[in-house]
Design an enzyme around this catalytic site. Structure first.
Site, PDB file in Angstrom:
ATOM      1  N   ASP A  43       0.826  -1.224   0.000  1.00 20.36           N
ATOM      2  CA  ASP A  43       0.000   0.000   0.000  1.00 20.36           C
ATOM      3  C   ASP A  43       0.858   1.271   0.000  1.00 20.36           C
ATOM      4  OD1 ASP A  43      -2.147  -1.673   0.165  1.00 20.36           O
ATOM      5  OD2 ASP A  43      -2.476  -1.395   2.312  1.00 20.36           O
TER       6      ASP A  43
HETATM    7  P1  NAP Z   1       0.854  -3.999   3.074  1.00 16.15           P
HETATM    8  O1  NAP Z   1       0.231  -3.041   2.141  1.00 16.15           O
HETATM    9  O2  NAP Z   1       0.000  -4.636   4.103  1.00 16.15           O
HETATM   10  O3  NAP Z   1       1.538  -5.122   2.164  1.00 16.15           O
HETATM   11  C1  NAP Z   1       2.255  -6.163   2.733  1.00 16.15           C
HETATM   12  C2  NAP Z   1       2.880  -6.961   1.603  1.00 16.15           C
HETATM   13  O4  NAP Z   1       3.779  -7.890   2.189  1.00 16.15           O
HETATM   14  C3  NAP Z   1       1.879  -7.740   0.787  1.00 16.15           C
HETATM   15  O5  NAP Z   1       2.038  -7.362  -0.548  1.00 16.15           O
HETATM   16  C4  NAP Z   1       2.258  -9.209   0.991  1.00 16.15           C
HETATM   17  O6  NAP Z   1       2.169  -9.869  -0.260  1.00 16.15           O
HETATM   18  C5  NAP Z   1       3.712  -9.108   1.467  1.00 16.15           C
HETATM   19  N1  NAP Z   1       4.105 -10.149   2.402  1.00 16.15           N
HETATM   20  C6  NAP Z   1       3.435 -10.607   3.469  1.00 16.15           C
HETATM   21  N2  NAP Z   1       4.130 -11.574   4.073  1.00 16.15           N
HETATM   22  C7  NAP Z   1       5.269 -11.717   3.374  1.00 16.15           C
HETATM   23  C8  NAP Z   1       6.398 -12.570   3.514  1.00 16.15           C
HETATM   24  N3  NAP Z   1       6.498 -13.479   4.489  1.00 16.15           N
HETATM   25  N4  NAP Z   1       7.402 -12.444   2.618  1.00 16.15           N
HETATM   26  C9  NAP Z   1       7.313 -11.561   1.599  1.00 16.15           C
HETATM   27  N5  NAP Z   1       6.270 -10.727   1.436  1.00 16.15           N
HETATM   28  C10 NAP Z   1       5.259 -10.818   2.307  1.00 16.15           C
HETATM   29  O7  NAP Z   1       2.084  -3.365   3.845  1.00 16.15           O
HETATM   30  P2  NAP Z   1       2.676  -1.886   3.834  1.00 16.15           P
HETATM   31  O8  NAP Z   1       3.035  -1.466   2.450  1.00 16.15           O
HETATM   32  O9  NAP Z   1       3.736  -1.880   4.895  1.00 16.15           O
HETATM   33  O10 NAP Z   1       1.471  -0.958   4.253  1.00 16.15           O
HETATM   34  C11 NAP Z   1       0.954  -0.937   5.564  1.00 16.15           C
HETATM   35  C12 NAP Z   1      -0.554  -0.955   5.507  1.00 16.15           C
HETATM   36  O11 NAP Z   1      -1.040  -1.277   6.815  1.00 16.15           O
HETATM   37  C13 NAP Z   1      -1.143   0.391   5.141  1.00 16.15           C
HETATM   38  O12 NAP Z   1      -2.349   0.218   4.430  1.00 16.15           O
HETATM   39  C14 NAP Z   1      -1.428   1.004   6.525  1.00 16.15           C
HETATM   40  O13 NAP Z   1      -2.426   1.983   6.504  1.00 16.15           O
HETATM   41  C15 NAP Z   1      -1.881  -0.213   7.291  1.00 16.15           C
HETATM   42  N6  NAP Z   1      -1.721  -0.155   8.750  1.00 16.15           N
HETATM   43  C16 NAP Z   1      -0.655   0.483   9.269  1.00 16.15           C
HETATM   44  C17 NAP Z   1      -0.512   0.544  10.630  1.00 16.15           C
HETATM   45  C18 NAP Z   1       0.649   1.313  11.201  1.00 16.15           C
HETATM   46  O14 NAP Z   1       0.481   1.940  12.245  1.00 16.15           O
HETATM   47  N7  NAP Z   1       1.813   1.285  10.580  1.00 16.15           N
HETATM   48  C19 NAP Z   1      -1.434  -0.113  11.472  1.00 16.15           C
HETATM   49  C20 NAP Z   1      -2.499  -0.817  10.902  1.00 16.15           C
HETATM   50  C21 NAP Z   1      -2.625  -0.818   9.513  1.00 16.15           C
HETATM   51  P3  NAP Z   1       2.131 -11.472  -0.364  1.00 16.15           P
HETATM   52  O15 NAP Z   1       1.024 -11.937   0.510  1.00 16.15           O
HETATM   53  O16 NAP Z   1       1.915 -11.730  -1.811  1.00 16.15           O
HETATM   54  O17 NAP Z   1       3.472 -11.961   0.088  1.00 16.15           O
END
Ligand code: NAP
Length: 461
Positions: A388
């Site tokens: 994201d």
């Molecule tokens: P993300 O959008 O959740 O994407 C995570 C990616 O990691 C996915 O594409 C997934 O694809 C991959 N993944 C998962 N496990 C993996 C593994 N073992 N090895 C390799 N790849 C793996 O993460 P982000 O870009 O860090 O964004 C964070 C999101 O979480 C935002 O939408 C944010 O708003 C939200 N959020 C943030 C917080 C905060 O405080 N930081 C709290 C709650 C929510 P695959 O499954 O294909 O591997």
């Protein structure tokens, strides 16, 4: 007299320790010390409280201590870092439950409000109203983050009207109680209105807004504790609650800015539902899968590598392998920096903590505003488990649920290497055009295994 003096001195010392602890938490180098200072402060506050003359029997307290330790120890030791948001949500629920129960007990003890003055009623009412909405709000947040309830916004017809009505009735009952404290029915009605409002506040919030909600509930729990301190005349509760309330509130504002939510939405909790619709379709587009050997060639002799860590790095616990790969690139004369998005991962500062665990030097970390102009000139951008926070739809697709969220401008780079396991989406549940762009290659697999393969290949290159 000496005992009272000792109690007040321990409260003063613990308040100072809380402030120093918070101060130290602002930098990764001193964060661990900050936690120790704050924990010591809490110990002093507990000891001071246990010395109060009003305590005539320690049996219930000891039972509570044993039960709390029994629940708290496993929570601290075994809950993984990736489940931290829901763990924090459930902790807020317990904190708010404690504040609310103290408020109710105090009201009942003081002749059901007949012995309560107007000012004390304001503190008690505030405590119970904020406490009760935080109990149910945090519980719903926990259930959503744990996947027990659907993470998407749950809405129904007339929901906004119901939320406004609940908020207005809670505020109205509070005002009425301040004017006429001896109203047990109104007091308990306010408690139930607060519980209902907490549910209606958090149910319609989903997806990317969740982190803001968690820190806002943190702030509410702090405010409820501060009000408890006023109600029962406990200085350290006032100070600790105010620190918690203010820091949670500041964090909510900072995070809402990072996610492009308006300040007004944060303040009143009226997040509403995100826009519906889907991001531009990726149907018919193909991805370029790459082998570890080819990916290693891209990295081995790159001069400028920018790493974008995300949630997947935390899931696979690959931070040590990442550090090892970076050391190899640096040995070959390359420069490695880390682009940190404010909401990457699942909790504020998640990536900072993760990289600090692997001793990545703090001065290599770059904040979003500083690193965005750098992507254009990078040889390779290595996206590890981030999705994201690098999705360009946030910039140009008004139909996307994350439209308006500032992102890392990875799509500007000449070569992008993505490590992920599949084409599954991230937290917001949407596809990402970046993965289909001509400059992007994907090395499929668990991040730790992929990094291990890259290390082997780069060593041989
Ligand atoms: P993300 O959008 O959740 O994407 C995570 C990616 O990691 C996915 O594409 C997934 O694809 C991959 N993944 C998962 N496990 C993996 C593994 N073992 N090895 C390799 N790849 C793996 O993460 P982000 O870009 O860090 O964004 C964070 C999101 O979480 C935002 O939408 C944010 O708003 C939200 N959020 C943030 C917080 C905060 O405080 N930081 C709290 C709650 C929510 P695959 O499954 O294909 O591997």
């Amino acid at each position: 007299m000496t005992r009272d003096l000792f109690i007040q001195a321990s409260y003063l010392a613990s308040s100072v320790l809380f402030i120093l602890g918070l101060r130290s938490l602002t930098h990764p180098d001193s964060a661990r010390r900050g936690m120790h200072l704050a924990a010591l402060g809490m110990l002093l506050a507990v000891i001071g409280t246990l010395l109060h003359r009003e305590i005539i029997d320690y049996r219930w307290i000891l039972g509570g201590l044993a039960l709390g330790s029994l629940v708290g120890y496993p929570m601290g030791m075994w809950v993984p870092m990736t489940a931290m948001p829901q763990r924090i949500a459930i902790s807020h629920m317990f904190g708010a439950l404690a504040a609310t129960l103290v408020g109710v007990a105090e009201f009942v003890t003081l002749a059901n409000g007949a012995d309560v003055g107007h000012a004390q009623m304001a503190a008690l009412g505030f405590e119970v109203l904020f406490g009760s909405l935080t109990i149910t709000g945090s519980l719903i947040a926990f259930l959503k983050l744990q996947g027990i309830l659907p993470g998407l916004p749950l809405t129904f017809r007339g929901q906004n009207v119901m939320s406004v009505a609940l908020f207005a009735s809670g505020a109205g009952l509070l005002a009425w109680l301040v004017a006429n404290p001896a109203q047990p029915v109104a007091f308990h009605a306010m408690l139930f209105v607060g519980l209902g409002f907490g549910i209606s506040l958090v149910l319609p919030i989903g997806g990317a807004d969740m982190p803001v909600v968690i820190s806002l509930l943190n702030s509410y729990a702090g405010l409820a504790s501060a009000a408890t301190g006023f109600a029962i005349g406990n200085n350290v509760l006032v100070i600790a609650g105010a620190l918690d309330g203010a820091s949670g509130f500041i964090l909510s504002v900072v995070m809402s800015r990072a996610m492009n939510r308006s300040f007004g939405n944060v303040l009143f909790g009226a997040f509403g539902t995100p826009q519906t619709g889907s991001a531009a379709s990726t149907a018919g587009l193909t991805v370029h899968a790459v082998s570890p050997e080819d990916a290693a060639v891209q990295i081995a002799y790159a001069h400028k590598v920018i790493v974008v860590p995300g949630y997947g790095l935390a899931v696979s616990q690959a931070q040590h392998q990442l550090r090892e790969l970076a050391a190899l690139v640096e040995k070959n004369g390359g420069e490695v920096t880390y682009a940190i998005h404010p909401v990457a991962g699942r909790m504020p500062g998640h990536m900072n903590v993760l990289l600090a665990e692997a001793d990545v030097p703090y001065d290599r970390l770059r904040e979003m505003e500083d690193v965005n102009p750098q992507f254009e000139s990078a040889d390779v951008v290595l996206v590890i488990g981030a999705n994201d926070v690098v999705n360009p739809a946030a910039k140009h697709d008004p139909k996307s649920p994350i439209y308006g969220m500032p992102i890392l401008d990875v799509e500007q780079a000449k070569h992008v290497l993505v490590l992920k396991r599949s084409m599954n989406p991230g937290f917001a549940g949407i596809d990402n055009q970046l993965f289909y762009m001509p400059q992007t290659s994907i090395l499929f697999g668990d991040a730790k295994a992929s990094l291990q393969k890259l290390i082997t290949e780069v060593r041989q290159a």
